[in-house]
Write a protein that holds these residues in place. Sequence first.
Motif, PDB file in Angstrom:
ATOM      1  N   UNK A 108       0.453  -1.148   0.291  1.00  0.00           N
ATOM      2  CA  UNK A 108      -0.204   0.049  -0.222  1.00  0.00           C
ATOM      3  C   UNK A 108       1.112   1.086  -0.165  1.00  0.00           C
ATOM      4  N   UNK A 109       0.537   2.644  -1.173  1.00  0.00           N
ATOM      5  CA  UNK A 109       1.210   3.643  -0.859  1.00  0.00           C
ATOM      6  C   UNK A 109       0.154   4.149  -0.168  1.00  0.00           C
ATOM      7  N   UNK A 110       1.013   4.831   0.302  1.00  0.00           N
ATOM      8  CA  UNK A 110       0.759   6.408   1.254  1.00  0.00           C
ATOM      9  C   UNK A 110       1.445   7.613   1.261  1.00  0.00           C
ATOM     10  N   UNK A 111       0.411   8.238  -0.005  1.00  0.00           N
ATOM     11  CA  UNK A 111       1.180   9.565  -0.441  1.00  0.00           C
ATOM     12  C   UNK A 111       0.413  10.283   0.735  1.00  0.00           C
ATOM     13  N   UNK A 112       1.194  11.588   1.194  1.00  0.00           N
ATOM     14  CA  UNK A 112       1.082  12.856   2.089  1.00  0.00           C
ATOM     15  C   UNK A 112       1.409  14.342   0.886  1.00  0.00           C
ATOM     16  N   UNK A 113       0.260  14.760   0.923  1.00  0.00           N
ATOM     17  CA  UNK A 113       0.121  16.313   0.252  1.00  0.00           C
ATOM     18  C   UNK A 113       0.613  17.454   0.805  1.00  0.00           C
ATOM     19  N   UNK A 114       0.722  17.940   0.931  1.00  0.00           N
ATOM     20  CA  UNK A 114       0.828  19.259   1.469  1.00  0.00           C
ATOM     21  C   UNK A 114       1.186  20.769   0.908  1.00  0.00           C
ATOM     22  N   UNK A 115       0.622  21.714   2.110  1.00  0.00           N
ATOM     23  CA  UNK A 115       0.976  23.037   1.172  1.00  0.00           C
ATOM     24  C   UNK A 115      -0.014  23.524  -0.395  1.00  0.00           C
ATOM     25  N   UNK A 116       0.316  24.450  -1.278  1.00  0.00           N
ATOM     26  CA  UNK A 116      -0.957  24.273  -2.313  1.00  0.00           C
ATOM     27  C   UNK A 116      -1.598  22.874  -2.811  1.00  0.00           C
ATOM     28  N   UNK A 117      -0.755  21.905  -3.107  1.00  0.00           N
ATOM     29  CA  UNK A 117      -1.495  20.673  -3.882  1.00  0.00           C
ATOM     30  C   UNK A 117      -2.158  20.101  -3.318  1.00  0.00           C
ATOM     31  N   UNK A 118      -2.105  20.017  -1.731  1.00  0.00           N
ATOM     32  CA  UNK A 118      -3.598  19.733  -0.713  1.00  0.00           C
ATOM     33  C   UNK A 118      -4.635  20.198  -0.697  1.00  0.00           C
ATOM     34  N   UNK A 119      -4.451  21.669  -0.417  1.00  0.00           N
ATOM     35  CA  UNK A 119      -5.721  22.252  -0.549  1.00  0.00           C
ATOM     36  C   UNK A 119      -6.667  22.436  -1.685  1.00  0.00           C
TER      37      UNK A 119
END
Length: 215
Positions: free
Chosen positions: A157-168
Motif C-alpha cells: 500500500x502506498x500512502x501519499x501525503x500532499x502538503x501545501x498548495x497541492x493539499x488545498x
Amino acid sequence: MFSRKRGAAKHVRAADAPPSKALAQSLASDGDAPAPEFGPWDAEHAPGDVQRLDLGSLLIPAIEGVEVRVQANPEGGVEQVVLVDGESALQLGVFAAPKTEGIWAEVREEISSAMIADGVEAREVTGRYGIELVARVTTPDGPADVRFVGVDGPRWMVRALFQGAAAADPAREGVLGVALEGLVVVRDNEPRPVREPLPLRLPAEMAEQNPAQQV
C-alpha cells in the motif's frame, strides 16, 4: 499518525470496497483486467523506458522541477522520502499488505480518528484514487493543509501525503501528481507483517554523500 495495530489486523476485503486499479489487475487472471491508465504501478505491470530514481521498494520517476529529499539513517536505510515543487510537497510511504485485500480504508479511518482526537477536523473526499482524507492542521508556522491519498496494490500500500498548495487544491498537484502516478512499487518476496514499511535505500547517486543528512 500511522502505526501498526497490536493484535490481529482487520483487513478490508475486496467485497467491502472496490479495489484500486493496481490491486484489481493483480487479481485478474490471464490479463482479464484492463491495464490501469496511471500508477502507482506494481513492478510487474510498470511501463518501461522511463528514467526512475531507485530507492529499493520505490522507483520514483525523474521529473524536471521535482526535488527529491531523502532522510536516511547512518546505516543508509531511508526513513523519509519527500518530493518538493514550489509551495507543494509530497511525502511518500510504502507498506506491506495482503495480496488480495486492501488496507487503505482501515488506515484512513485510523488517521482520521487520530486527527479528531487532536482536535483536528478531518474530511473524506473523493479523488482520482478513490476516497482521500483532507484536513487543516496547526504547525509551528501556522495553519497548513494536508491531504492523504492511499493506493492499495498486490502485497503493498502506498500512502501519499500532499502538503501545501497541492493539499488545498488537487488541481495544483502539477508535477507532484505526475510523480505519484508514475511511481513504481517493487515488492520483495519476503513475508512481512501487514503495515510494516517496505525497505528503502539511498540511490547510488546519493549514497556517496553523508547518509545521515538530508539530501
